[in-house]
Design an enzyme around this catalytic site. Structure first.
Site, PDB file in Angstrom:
ATOM      1  N   CYS A   1      -2.067  -0.338   7.297  1.00 39.40           N
ATOM      2  CA  CYS A   1      -1.219   0.845   7.184  1.00 39.40           C
ATOM      3  C   CYS A   1      -1.215   1.655   8.476  1.00 39.40           C
ATOM      4  O   CYS A   1      -0.169   2.169   8.880  1.00 39.40           O
ATOM      5  CB  CYS A   1      -1.682   1.701   6.014  1.00 39.40           C
ATOM      6  SG  CYS A   1      -1.401   0.900   4.416  1.00 39.40           S
TER       7      CYS A   1
ATOM      8  N   HIS B   1       0.855  -1.188   0.000  1.00 32.70           N
ATOM      9  CA  HIS B   1       0.000   0.000   0.000  1.00 32.70           C
ATOM     10  C   HIS B   1       0.888   1.234   0.000  1.00 32.70           C
ATOM     11  O   HIS B   1       2.059   1.173   0.402  1.00 32.70           O
ATOM     12  CB  HIS B   1      -0.895   0.000   1.229  1.00 32.70           C
ATOM     13  CG  HIS B   1      -1.960  -1.048   1.205  1.00 32.70           C
ATOM     14  ND1 HIS B   1      -3.072  -0.977   2.003  1.00 32.70           N
ATOM     15  CD2 HIS B   1      -2.096  -2.196   0.488  1.00 32.70           C
ATOM     16  CE1 HIS B   1      -3.851  -2.027   1.789  1.00 32.70           C
ATOM     17  NE2 HIS B   1      -3.267  -2.784   0.866  1.00 32.70           N
TER      18      HIS B   1
ATOM     19  N   CYS C   1      -5.803   2.228   5.838  1.00 27.01           N
ATOM     20  CA  CYS C   1      -6.471   0.979   6.212  1.00 27.01           C
ATOM     21  C   CYS C   1      -5.878   0.486   7.534  1.00 27.01           C
ATOM     22  O   CYS C   1      -4.876   1.021   8.008  1.00 27.01           O
ATOM     23  CB  CYS C   1      -6.282  -0.066   5.109  1.00 27.01           C
ATOM     24  SG  CYS C   1      -4.613  -0.765   5.052  1.00 27.01           S
TER      25      CYS C   1
ATOM     26  N   GLU D   1       1.129   3.848   1.885  1.00 23.67           N
ATOM     27  CA  GLU D   1       1.725   4.228   3.164  1.00 23.67           C
ATOM     28  C   GLU D   1       2.887   3.307   3.530  1.00 23.67           C
ATOM     29  O   GLU D   1       3.925   3.773   4.021  1.00 23.67           O
ATOM     30  CB  GLU D   1       0.670   4.202   4.279  1.00 23.67           C
ATOM     31  CG  GLU D   1      -0.456   5.209   4.095  1.00 23.67           C
ATOM     32  CD  GLU D   1      -1.627   4.680   3.263  1.00 23.67           C
ATOM     33  OE1 GLU D   1      -2.677   5.343   3.257  1.00 23.67           O
ATOM     34  OE2 GLU D   1      -1.497   3.610   2.619  1.00 23.67           O
TER      35      GLU D   1
END
Length: 166
Positions: A96, A63, A93, A65
């Protein structure tokens, strides 16, 4: 000439968020992954950046991040990102958010919300619901085994004089 530091700070923060959003848009325009971007800032400078790479490198943990945290940690040569802030194009999320806490980032800024992401078929609500349930009621079967053997590893860690706490 009197300079209003609050205005300058707001403009700088806006520029960092614009960068995270532009990284997300680049992904959409170039078919390089999901519509997410993030930058990590220290002392007014970008020290890490990332865009979602899940489908590009076939890594479900890639992801934006996470990629930005990895980039900043590499660039700063440390796993402790205290003193840094993250700007994400979307509310992180659960994975993250956990990584943000583990990296010890000082502050998080985000643009769109988890509800906005859900409307675009990036819905993490099932994870939040699962985490609230007792383990035996979750959809993912979870079986504990060999605890005694595994606890010995922690005992050795506690005794070790060469460990690097984190």
């Amino acid at each position: 000439m009197l300079i209003n530091l609050n205005v300058m700070e707001k403009e700088l923060k806006k520029a960092f968020m614009e960068k995270s959003i532009s990284l997300a848009m680049e992904n959409v325009e170039n078919f390089k992954g999901g519509p997410f971007g993030a930058v990590i800032v220290k002392d007014g400078k970008i020290v890490g950046k990332g865009n979602n790479q899940v489908t590009v490198i076939n890594d479900p943990s890639a992801h934006a991040e996470i990629v930005a945290i990895r980039d900043a940690a590499k660039n700063l040569n440390t796993f402790d990102l205290s003193g840094c802030e993250i700007y994400s194009s979307c509310e992180p999320c659960p994975m993250c958010l956990g990584a943000i806490y583990w990296a010890r980032l000082d502050k998080m800024y985000y643009a769109s919300t988890k509800d906005d992401a859900a409307a675009a078929n990036f819905d993490d609500s099932h994870i939040y619901k699962e985490l609230a349930l007792p383990k035996e009621e979750r959809k993912l079967p979870s079986v504990q085994m060999m605890r005694d053997e595994a606890v010995k590893v922690f005992e050795e860690w506690i005794k070790s004089e060469n460990k690097i706490p984190y």
